[in-house]
Design an enzyme around this catalytic site. Structure first.
Site, PDB file in Angstrom:
ATOM      1  N   MET A 151       0.851  -1.198   0.000  1.00 44.50           N
ATOM      2  CA  MET A 151       0.000   0.000   0.000  1.00 44.50           C
ATOM      3  C   MET A 151       0.880   1.239   0.000  1.00 44.50           C
ATOM      4  SD  MET A 151      -2.818   1.233   2.823  1.00 44.50           S
ATOM      5  CE  MET A 151      -1.664   1.687   4.111  1.00 44.50           C
ATOM      6  N   ASP A 153      -0.073   5.714  -1.022  1.00 47.65           N
ATOM      7  CA  ASP A 153      -0.951   6.839  -0.659  1.00 47.65           C
ATOM      8  C   ASP A 153      -2.398   6.493  -0.282  1.00 47.65           C
ATOM      9  OD1 ASP A 153       1.257   7.587  -2.080  1.00 47.65           O
ATOM     10  OD2 ASP A 153       0.168   8.714  -3.590  1.00 47.65           O
ATOM     11  N   TRP A 177       5.694  -2.011  -4.865  1.00 51.07           N
ATOM     12  CA  TRP A 177       4.820  -1.160  -5.687  1.00 51.07           C
ATOM     13  C   TRP A 177       4.580  -1.780  -7.072  1.00 51.07           C
ATOM     14  CZ3 TRP A 177       4.939   1.397 -10.339  1.00 51.07           C
ATOM     15  CH2 TRP A 177       4.005   2.420 -10.511  1.00 51.07           C
ATOM     16  N   SER A 210      -3.115   8.031  -7.672  1.00 52.99           N
ATOM     17  CA  SER A 210      -3.844   8.741  -6.619  1.00 52.99           C
ATOM     18  C   SER A 210      -4.850   9.754  -7.146  1.00 52.99           C
ATOM     19  CB  SER A 210      -2.847   9.453  -5.708  1.00 52.99           C
ATOM     20  OG  SER A 210      -2.191   8.474  -4.939  1.00 52.99           O
ATOM     21  N   GLU A 323       3.772  16.153  -5.377  1.00 54.58           N
ATOM     22  CA  GLU A 323       2.730  15.143  -5.572  1.00 54.58           C
ATOM     23  C   GLU A 323       1.581  15.400  -4.595  1.00 54.58           C
ATOM     24  OE1 GLU A 323       5.243  11.248  -6.861  1.00 54.58           O
ATOM     25  OE2 GLU A 323       5.136  11.543  -4.716  1.00 54.58           O
TER      26      GLU A 323
HETATM   27  C1  FRU Z   1       2.950   9.412  -4.323  1.00 57.79           C
HETATM   28  C2  FRU Z   1       2.729   8.844  -5.705  1.00 57.79           C
HETATM   29  C3  FRU Z   1       1.668   9.629  -6.434  1.00 57.79           C
HETATM   30  C4  FRU Z   1       1.135   8.640  -7.411  1.00 57.79           C
HETATM   31  C5  FRU Z   1       1.178   7.376  -6.615  1.00 57.79           C
HETATM   32  C6  FRU Z   1       1.421   6.142  -7.430  1.00 57.79           C
HETATM   33  O1  FRU Z   1       3.441   8.511  -3.400  1.00 57.79           O
HETATM   34  O2  FRU Z   1       3.928   8.825  -6.422  1.00 57.79           O
HETATM   35  O3  FRU Z   1       2.139  10.814  -7.025  1.00 57.79           O
HETATM   36  O4  FRU Z   1      -0.146   8.937  -7.840  1.00 57.79           O
HETATM   37  O5  FRU Z   1       2.216   7.525  -5.674  1.00 57.79           O
HETATM   38  O6  FRU Z   1       1.259   5.000  -6.679  1.00 57.79           O
END
Ligand code: FRU
Length: 612
Positions: A151, A153, A177, A210, A323
C-alpha cells in the site's frame, strides 16, 4: 525411411509435450518455451494462489477470458523459493474460460529449467484464504493497513452517512509497488477499519494512481443525486486524469466511457478537488510533478476543466517531485479569520531525506493561490510532520462539523519496499484533525492533533501520576504487558530551566527510542538509531528533530506506540513526529529523566489499548 523419420518426429513431439505439460489440481500448465507459460484453469476454486519471490523481477501476465485480454497484471513469480502467495480472484470470471499467458522477464537455458521453478510446484486453487496473524510482530493493531499486499498513498477519502471511506494505492499481487489499484476500507469510528472490495482496477488507460472523491450534492455532473465522484490519474505510457462515479456510496464505481477528462503535455497527477461555494464552481489542484508546482483548474460540471493558474515554481522545497496536493480553508487560532492551506507532498527532499508533507498557508480566490510571506518577504517552507514516515497526507471531503481530518501513508519512499514485513507493506498514520495557529515567530502554521475519536482507544491506565518531579536519576515505568506493549502515553512536562528532558522507550534486548526535549533550543528530537531492526536500509536509522513552537519550556505529549510505529503529538499537534520502528522484541518500559536540574511531570498516564 519416410516412415522412420515420421516416427522420430512424432516421438520427439511427444517428448516435448511431456516436457512442457504439467498440472496442479485444476490447473493445466503448458510451458511454451524458455520464458513463456500458458496456464489454463480447468478446475474449481475461487482463488488462484500465485507464488511470489520478492527478489525477482515482475512476470507479465495477460489474463485471457474467453480468448480476450481482460487484464494485465505484473507479479514477481517464484523461481527458486516461494516467499508468500497472493490470491487472484477468479469470481469475476466465473463460468468463462480463463487462461493466464505468462511472460517471464528472463530467459531460462531450457524448458526443463523453466519447468523446475518453485512457482509451478506451489501454484494452487483454493476457495478461501486466511490472512489472520500472519505477521503478528509488526502488523499494526490500531492503524489501518491492507490485509495483504503493498500500500502507498491514501486516496479519495470522503465521509457520508456516518461512514469514513478510505481508498488507497494498492498492489494486490505483491508487497512491492506495482499494479496500482484503489483498495477500499470503511470505518464508523476512524479506528476500526473494514476491508471492502476493490474500488478501481487498472484498465486500458493504465493503472489507477492517486486522486480524490467528493459527493456531488448539486448533481452538477448529472450522475444522479448524491453521486460520489472520483478523479484519479490514469497512468499508462503517460499520465492523464480520469473520472469515475458511484451511485452506491462508494462501494463500486463506473468509469466514464470518454476518459480521460483532462490531458496535458507533461507529467501531472493526483487530482484533488472540491466545490467552491463562493464561486459556484469546482476547483481542482493537480501536481505538475516534475515542474515542482501545482496547477489550478475550475469546472462547472467535473468533466470540463479550465486551467487558471499555478503555484510553486521556485518556492519551498524543490528537491523532489511535487505530488498529492490538497487545498482547503481553516480558521486561524479558533477565530473567524480564515486562511487556506495548500498541501504539497514532496519526494525526495523532505527535511530528513525522502518523502515528506510540505505545506503553504495563504489565500485562495477560486482561481489563484497567494502564499503568505515572512517578515523578509519570502515564502517560508513548512513541514507538517517532523518524523520520516508521514507521506501523501490528504484530507477527507465532507467530514462532519467542518472538520479537516487527514491521514497519511506511514512510510517513506526511501525504504518502504524494504521494511521487514512481507505479507503486507505499510500502514496509514493515525487520523489527525488539522487547524491553524500563530506561532511565536508571528507566522501561521498548521497543527495536526490526534482525531478526537482516538480517545476511545484508551483502555485501562496501567500507570497514572498526578504530579512528580523528574530528576537526573530518572523514573522508569512499565508499558502494558498485554498486546506487545502497545499503548498511549500522555502527560505534561515542565522543563523550564533544565538542560534537557529525556524520555526513553526501551526493551530488555537493548532496542530503544530516545526522545529529547531541549527547552533552550525549543526543539524535540526522536532518535531511532537503535530502535530495533534498522539495517534493511541505510536511510532508516536516524534522528529527526522538530521545533516545539513554545516559549515557556512546557510541553504536553501524546505518544501512540503500535507494533511498528511511534506517533508523537506535542502541544495538541503543534509539533508532530511519525516514525516507524521495528523492535526485535516489544518495548516494555519508559524512562523519564532530566539533565541540569529537576523538571516535572503532571497528569501523566500510560493507557493500554482497547482491541476489539
Ligand atoms: C505518491 C505517488 C503519487 C502517485 C502514486 C502512485 O506517493 O507517487 O504521485 O499517484 O504515488 O502510486
Amino acid at each position: 525411411m519416410k516412415y522412420q523419420l515420421r516416427k522420430f518426429i512424432m516421438s520427439a513431439a511427444a517428448t516435448l509435450s511431456a516436457l512442457s505439460l504439467s498440472a496442479a489440481d485444476g490447473i493445466e500448465i503448458n510451458h511454451l518455451g524458455v520464458n513463456n507459460t500458458l496456464l489454463r484453469i480447468t478446475g474449481e476454486g475461487r482463488y488462484l494462489m500465485l507464488p511470489v519471490q520478492e527478489s525477482n523481477d515482475d512476470a507479465r501476465i495477460n489474463v485471457l477470458v474467453d480468448g480476450k485480454i481482460a487484464e494485465t497484471i505484473y507479479v514477481r513469480l517464484a523461481h527458486t523459493r516461494t516467499d508468500f502467495m497472493v490470491p487472484f480472484d477468479l469470481e469475476q470470471y466465473k463460468g468463462k474460460n480463463v487462461t493466464f499467458d505468462i511472460v517471464q522477464p528472463h530467459s531460462r537455458s531450457s524448458v526443463r529449467e523453466a519447468k523446475g521453478e518453485a512457482c509451478w510446484k506451489n501454484i494452487s486453487l483454493t476457495d478461501s484464504v486466511t490472512w489472520t496473524d500472519r505477521e503478528p510482530d509488526y502488523r499494526p493493531v490500531f492503524h489501518h493497513a491492507p490485509l495483504y499486499g503493498w500500500m502507498n498513498d491514501p486516496n479519495g477519502m470522503f465521509y457520508k452517512d456516518g461512514v469514513w471511506h478510505l481508498y488507497y494505492q494498492w498492489n494486490p499481487y505483491g508487497s512491492k509497488w506495482q499494479n496500482m489499484t484503489w483498495g477500499h476500507a470503511t470505518s464508523t469510528d476512524l479506528i476500526n477499519w473494514k476491508h471492502e472490495p476493490v474500488a478501481l482496477r487498472p484498465d486500458g488507460l493504465g493503472s489507477i494512481f492517486s486522486g480524490s472523491s467528493v459527493i456531488d450534492h448539486n448533481n452538477t455532473a448529472g450522475f444522479g443525486e448524491d453521486a460520489v465522484v472520483a478523479l484519479y490519474t490514469s497512468a499508462g505510457t503517460s499520465q492523464m486524469q480520469s473520472l469515475a462515479y458511484s451511485n452506491d456510496n462508494g462501494m463500486s464505481f463506473t468509469k466514464l466511457a470518454s476518459n480521460p477528462i483532462l490531458t496535458l503535455e507533461s507529467e501531472a497527477r493526483d487530482p484533488n478537488f472540491f466545490w467552491n461555494e463562493q464561486t459556484g464552481e469546482w476547483n481542482l489542484t493537480l501536481a505538475h510533478a516534475l515542474e515542482h508546482e501545482m496547477l489550478f483548474f475550475t469546472s462547472p460540471d467535473l468533466k470540463h476543466w479550465t486551467l487558471r493558474s499555478s503555484f510553486g515554481k521556485g518556492e519551498g522545497a524543490q528537491d523532489g517531485v511535487w505530488e498529492c496536493p490538497d487545498l482547503f480553508p481553516l480558521h486561524v487560532d479558533g477565530t473567524d479569520k480564515v486562511k487556506w492551506m495548500l498541501v504539497c507532498n514532496i519526494n525526495p527532499g523532505g527535511p530528513f531525506g525522502g518523502s515528506a508533507v510540505q505545506y503553504f498557508i495563504g489565500d485562495w480566490d477560486g482561481k489563484t493561490f497567494t502564499a503568505d510571506t515572512d517578515a523578509d518577504g519570502n515564502i517560508p517552507t513548512k513541514w507538517l510532520d517532523y518524523g520520516k514516515d508521514n507521506y501523501a497526507l490528504v484530507t477527507w471531503s465532507d467530514a462532519p462539523d467542518n472538520r479537516r481530518t487527514a491521514i497519511g501513508w506511514m512510510s517513506n519512499w526511501e525504504y518502504a519496499a524494504e521494511v521487514p514485513t512481507s505479507q503486507f507493506r505499510s500502514a496509514n498514520t493515525l487520523p489527525r484533525d488539522l487547524s491553524l495557529f500563530t506561532a511565536p515567530d508571528g507566522l501561521i502554521y498548521a497543527s495536526s492533533a490526534p482525531s478526537p475519536e482516538l480517545l476511545a482507544l484508551r483502555d485501562r491506565a496501567v500507570k497514572t501520576v498526578k504530579k512528580a518531579a523528574v530528576s537526573p536519576k530518572g523514573v522508569t515505568y512499565s508499558l502494558p504487558a498485554e498486546n506487545g506493549g502497545i499503548c498511549e502515553i500522555s502527560g505534561n512536562f515542565d522543563a523550564a530551566g533544565v538542560d534537557s528532558l529525556m524520555i526513553t522507550i526501551f526493551n530488555k534486548v537493548g532496542n530503544r527510542v530516545v526522545l529529547t526535549y531541549d527547552p533552550a533550543k525549543r526543539t524535540f528530537s526522536f532518535d531511532r538509531n537503535r530502535s530495533g531492526k534498522e539495517c534493511f536500509s541505510d536511510s532508516f536509522a536516524t534522528t529527526t528533530v522538530s521545533p516545539t513552537f513554545e516559549t515557556d519550556g512546557k510541553i504536553s505529549l501524546r505518544i501512540f506506540v503500535d507494533r511498528s510505529s511511534i506517533e508523537l503529538f506535542g502541544n495538541d499537534g503543534r509539533f508532530v513526529m511519525t516514525n516507524l520502528v521495528f523492535p526485535i522484541e516489544p518495548y516494555t518500559n519508559i524512562e523519564i529523566k532530566s539533565f541540569g536540574g529537576n523538571a516535572s511531570l503532571s497528569d501523566f498516564a500510560i493507557y493500554s489499548i482497547k482491541t476489539n
